[in-house]
Design an enzyme around this catalytic site. Sequence first.
Site, mmCIF file in Angstrom:
data_model
loop_
_atom_site.group_PDB
_atom_site.id
_atom_site.type_symbol
_atom_site.label_atom_id
_atom_site.label_comp_id
_atom_site.label_asym_id
_atom_site.label_seq_id
_atom_site.Cartn_x
_atom_site.Cartn_y
_atom_site.Cartn_z
ATOM 1 N N CYS A 90 0.835 -1.178 0.097
ATOM 2 C CA CYS A 90 0.111 -0.034 0.086
ATOM 3 C C CYS A 90 0.874 1.004 -0.003
ATOM 4 O O CYS A 90 1.852 1.487 0.848
ATOM 5 C CB CYS A 90 -0.971 -0.043 1.031
ATOM 6 S SG CYS A 90 -1.875 1.478 1.486
ATOM 7 N N CYS B 104 0.502 3.102 3.434
ATOM 8 C CA CYS B 104 0.763 2.578 4.972
ATOM 9 C C CYS B 104 1.666 1.280 4.903
ATOM 10 O O CYS B 104 2.262 0.737 5.880
ATOM 11 C CB CYS B 104 -0.530 1.855 5.818
ATOM 12 S SG CYS B 104 -1.129 0.561 5.238
ATOM 13 N N CYS C 96 -7.469 -1.114 1.175
ATOM 14 C CA CYS C 96 -6.341 -1.641 2.212
ATOM 15 C C CYS C 96 -7.012 -1.902 3.386
ATOM 16 O O CYS C 96 -7.774 -0.927 3.994
ATOM 17 C CB CYS C 96 -5.071 -0.498 2.338
ATOM 18 S SG CYS C 96 -3.924 -1.102 3.602
ATOM 19 N N CYS D 18 -5.068 0.756 6.452
ATOM 20 C CA CYS D 18 -5.623 2.183 6.571
ATOM 21 C C CYS D 18 -6.949 2.563 5.990
ATOM 22 O O CYS D 18 -7.165 3.801 5.759
ATOM 23 C CB CYS D 18 -4.306 2.821 5.829
ATOM 24 S SG CYS D 18 -4.011 2.703 4.078
ATOM 25 N N CYS E 241 -8.342 -5.568 -9.796
ATOM 26 C CA CYS E 241 -7.955 -4.439 -10.747
ATOM 27 C C CYS E 241 -7.706 -3.381 -9.903
ATOM 28 O O CYS E 241 -8.435 -2.806 -9.359
ATOM 29 C CB CYS E 241 -9.167 -4.318 -11.575
ATOM 30 S SG CYS E 241 -9.090 -3.051 -12.999
#
Length: 146
Positions: A65, A68, A114, A117, A137
């Site tokens: 991510c 984070c 995510c 976060c 995707c």
Amino acid sequence: MLRWKDVLIFATYGNPEPPRRVEKTEAEWEAQLTPAQFRVLRQQHTEPPYRNAYCRSYEPGVYRCAACATPLFDSTAKYHAISGWPSFTQPSSKGAIRYRFDSSHRLHRIEASCNVCGGHLGHVFNDGPAPAGLRYCINSESLRRE
């Protein structure tokens, strides 16, 4: 291995607990992220297809991510889907992704975020390759490869 029915169950009844949580104010996220990352991760925008960093990149590594640094996907799960965005068959772990139903833009899809976060990543569809049939995707702006 996650399958479409698992994604539907998570979106309907709740997601796995993340290993940790990262919470910041929108002002803190805006200061940390680039403008393009902020639009995608925090405002649920979509980057242009085919003109993004990881669409045609297949180098080995872990995709984390961008907000984070949580590991989200491994490069071994990446494949060429001709969708215009990086596509993956499986997340790096069962609890890496948060799923929710998204009916914006008059479409019925499942948003992938995510789980640590809450940053918007993209969407997951049930038209991927065997054996699981999943296609994550994902916006390149929401990722960083290490």
